[in-house]
Design an enzyme around this catalytic site. Structure first.
Site, PDB file in Angstrom:
ATOM      1  N   TYR A 199      13.203  -3.778  -4.557  1.00 31.29           N
ATOM      2  CA  TYR A 199      12.155  -3.801  -5.586  1.00 31.29           C
ATOM      3  C   TYR A 199      11.068  -2.745  -5.426  1.00 31.29           C
ATOM      4  CZ  TYR A 199       7.907  -5.321  -7.985  1.00 31.29           C
ATOM      5  OH  TYR A 199       6.787  -5.351  -8.754  1.00 31.29           O
ATOM      6  N   ASN A 241      -0.535   1.566   5.745  1.00 30.36           N
ATOM      7  CA  ASN A 241       0.388   0.774   4.927  1.00 30.36           C
ATOM      8  C   ASN A 241       1.138  -0.154   5.864  1.00 30.36           C
ATOM      9  OD1 ASN A 241       3.584   1.434   3.307  1.00 30.36           O
ATOM     10  ND2 ASN A 241       2.217  -0.272   3.055  1.00 30.36           N
ATOM     11  N   GLY A 242       1.019  -1.457   5.617  1.00 31.10           N
ATOM     12  CA  GLY A 242       1.712  -2.429   6.464  1.00 31.10           C
ATOM     13  C   GLY A 242       0.795  -3.574   6.790  1.00 31.10           C
ATOM     14  N   CYS A 268       0.832  -1.202   0.000  1.00 29.14           N
ATOM     15  CA  CYS A 268       0.000   0.000   0.000  1.00 29.14           C
ATOM     16  C   CYS A 268       0.868   1.254   0.000  1.00 29.14           C
ATOM     17  CB  CYS A 268      -0.857   0.071   1.257  1.00 29.14           C
ATOM     18  SG  CYS A 268      -2.016  -1.290   1.430  1.00 29.14           S
ATOM     19  N   GLY A 317       0.383   0.086  -5.104  1.00 33.82           N
ATOM     20  CA  GLY A 317      -0.890  -0.640  -5.054  1.00 33.82           C
ATOM     21  C   GLY A 317      -1.810  -0.195  -6.160  1.00 33.82           C
TER      22      GLY A 317
HETATM   23  P1  AMP Z   1       8.307 -14.693 -10.348  1.00 32.66           P
HETATM   24  O1  AMP Z   1       7.956 -14.773 -11.788  1.00 32.66           O
HETATM   25  O2  AMP Z   1       7.201 -15.207  -9.474  1.00 32.66           O
HETATM   26  O3  AMP Z   1       9.645 -15.339 -10.022  1.00 32.66           O
HETATM   27  O4  AMP Z   1       8.421 -13.139  -9.976  1.00 32.66           O
HETATM   28  C1  AMP Z   1       9.633 -12.453 -10.179  1.00 32.66           C
HETATM   29  C2  AMP Z   1       9.363 -11.069 -10.679  1.00 32.66           C
HETATM   30  O5  AMP Z   1       8.414 -10.413  -9.843  1.00 32.66           O
HETATM   31  C3  AMP Z   1      10.622 -10.227 -10.671  1.00 32.66           C
HETATM   32  O6  AMP Z   1      10.782  -9.706 -11.988  1.00 32.66           O
HETATM   33  C4  AMP Z   1      10.396  -9.125  -9.667  1.00 32.66           C
HETATM   34  O7  AMP Z   1      10.782  -7.864 -10.174  1.00 32.66           O
HETATM   35  C5  AMP Z   1       8.902  -9.151  -9.412  1.00 32.66           C
HETATM   36  N1  AMP Z   1       8.536  -9.074  -7.988  1.00 32.66           N
HETATM   37  C6  AMP Z   1       9.206  -9.495  -6.934  1.00 32.66           C
HETATM   38  N2  AMP Z   1       8.523  -9.274  -5.798  1.00 32.66           N
HETATM   39  C7  AMP Z   1       7.366  -8.682  -6.145  1.00 32.66           C
HETATM   40  C8  AMP Z   1       6.215  -8.196  -5.431  1.00 32.66           C
HETATM   41  N3  AMP Z   1       6.139  -8.285  -4.110  1.00 32.66           N
HETATM   42  N4  AMP Z   1       5.210  -7.628  -6.139  1.00 32.66           N
HETATM   43  C9  AMP Z   1       5.283  -7.560  -7.476  1.00 32.66           C
HETATM   44  N5  AMP Z   1       6.329  -8.003  -8.203  1.00 32.66           N
HETATM   45  C10 AMP Z   1       7.368  -8.560  -7.563  1.00 32.66           C
END
Ligand code: AMP
Length: 475
Positions: free
Chosen positions: A252, A111-112, A10, A36
């Protein structure tokens, strides 16, 4: 009892003492949209009452009609953008929450994620509380409504001393705005000034957009009270502890143009890439990034390794973050919709691909295939964080443990799954070192060391108070 789902990623924004409060909150939320995309809302105060507009959807869609702002009068406003897991994605959970209780009206944006929410909910329901949402945030409202202390500030302090977890909170009443950051300081929150008005936002990029001056970060454990005379009061109502801000915000989540926890996110990400090159160098012809989140780290890697950086994957900017799509089927297709390789840069080359993290492995697997199909001779995957092996209970959306590929697979198994020639993750020490900060961080998603113990160990199937899949009762 229906259990709470974790309140996921969030962003919050609030402004006090400005005639364009709701309009500026809209802009602030726009800048925080990356935190979000599921729903958003604004509550304003005109000094005599609170006014709300909140819906499912993106900020531009929910607030796209200028007429909406006529219904949000006043010189103070708070806003919220939210993303949560699929089951809880319902209209009644859109924030800010607004209630009338015996002492007036109050709105709150959070947020949290609170980790003792279900315990407190059971206790409150036993005393007759009736909950209207499935958000842990509502607990805070109930706790402050039953507090026997006199002033609102005391009641908020009283309520928050009973909750455990991660929170950046904005409260709005007819006359005041109050901002609170939890004592661990998991999520970022900063303070700004715009003319005579005060601004509080999850990230500094929201202050930049409205041309507010960055004053400072809200300290972990700090409560800021903004009053009509333009004054701001700072209190520390909690026992002081060693703060543990979330390191994944750097990896990220936060926007690279934001400054959080005392550092610029872009510069930290670039340093993560440099450190990664020191740890996992490889002979290669070109370094490319998985855009957008992998770009600064890829630039740092390329610089340190002395290999040219190219934009080998082009992103379609009209598609949201693939991970955010709730349905697995869309996510699988999503990578292709979102990214396309530039064959001319990759053909016959030894390519290093940098991404910030591997969660399930789906994205990396598709990208390696995509780069090979574009003619790459070798594909070397480098990740600018350690393996994500543990779920987050403090407000980042990570799947449960069994879906995290690195919780059950070795490095070589993951490499084979994603079909890369080599795979290297940044070390835990390298990650912390690259921030250039001396203080502690929450690194639970990488290490499993959770800064807050969960109550009710009997409810801990694997890691925490609850497992997102097993313990939540679907709505
Ligand atoms: P995956 O395909 O499940 O391995 O997701 C990896 C990708 O998701 C990477 O390119 C990250 O940049 C992105 N990512 C990692 N953590 C999150 C998150 N919490 N929310 C959205 N995207 C994420």
């Amino acid at each position: 009892m229906k259990l709470f789902r974790p309140e996921e990623e969030c962003g919050v924004f609030g402004i006090y003492g400005h005639p364009e409060a709701a309009n500026l909150t809209y802009l602030g939320l726009y800048a925080l949209q990356h935190r979000g995309q599921e729903s958003c809302g604004i509550v304003s105060s005109d000094g005599t009452g609170l006014h709300a507009h909140k819906r499912m959807g993106l900020v531009a869609d929910v607030f796209g009609n200028q007429k909406v702002f006529e219904k949000l009068p006043g010189k103070a406003a708070i806003g919220h953008v939210r993303y949560s897991t699929a089951g809880a994605s319902v209209e009644k959970n859109v924030q800010p929450i607004m209630v009338d209780y015996s002492r007036g009206s109050i709105a709150v944006a959070h947020n949290g994620n609170l980790v003792n929410a279900n315990l407190l909910k059971a206790e409150l329901e036993a005393y007759g509380s009736i909950f209207q949402t499935t958000m842990d945030t509502e607990i805070i409202i109930h706790l402050l409504a039953i507090s026997r202390t006199h002033s609102l500030v005391e009641r908020i302090g009283d309520a928050l001393n009973r909750v455990k977890g991660a929170y950046c909170l904005l409260f709005l009443t007819e006359s005041r705005m109050i901002a609170v950051r939890d004592p661990h300081g998991f999520r970022p929150l900063c303070l700004g000034k715009l003319g005579d008005g005060w601004v509080v936002a999850s990230e500094s990029c929201a202050l930049d957009l409205i041309e507010a001056e960055f004053v400072r970060e809200v300290e972990p454990g700090e409560m800021l009270i903004f009053t009509k005379d333009g004054q701001m009061q700072s209190l520390f109502p909690f026992k002081k502890i060693e703060p543990t801000p979330c390191i994944f915000e750097f990896v990220y989540f936060a926007r690279p143009d934001s400054n959080i926890f005392g550092k610029n996110v872009y510069q930290v990400r670039k340093e993560l890439g440099r450190q990664l090159a020191r740890e996992y160098k490889v002979d290669a012809d070109v370094v490319i990034a998985v855009p957008d989140s992998g770009v600064p780290a890829a630039m740092g890697y390329a610089e340190e390794a002395g290999i040219p950086f190219e934009l080998g994957l082009i992103r379609n900017h009209y598609v949201g973050r693939t991970f955010i799509e709730p349905a697995q089927s869309i996510r699988h297709f999503g990578v292709k919709i979102k990214l396309n390789p530039v064959r001319e840069l990759l053909e016959g080359k030894r390519v290093v691909v940098i991404d910030d993290s591997i969660v399930r492995g789906t994205t990396s697997r598709k990208i390696v295939k995509m780069v090979r199909n574009a003619g790459a001779k070798e594909v070397h995957m480098r990740i600018s964080s350690p393996p994500t092996s543990y779920p987050c209970f403090y407000g980042i959306d990570t799947p449960n443990r069994k879906e995290l590929i690195s919780s059950s697979h070795t490095l070589d198994e993951i490499r084979r799954y994603i079909t890369a020639d080599t795979l290297g993750y940044l070390s835990e020490e390298g990650l912390v070192k690259a921030t250039g900060l001396k203080h502690s961080f929450c690194t639970a998603c990488f290490t499993g060391e959770y800064p807050i113990n969960f109550p009710m160990p009997s409810q801990i199937p694997q890691m925490g108070l609850f497992s997102k899949d097993e313990e939540y009762i679907e709505q």
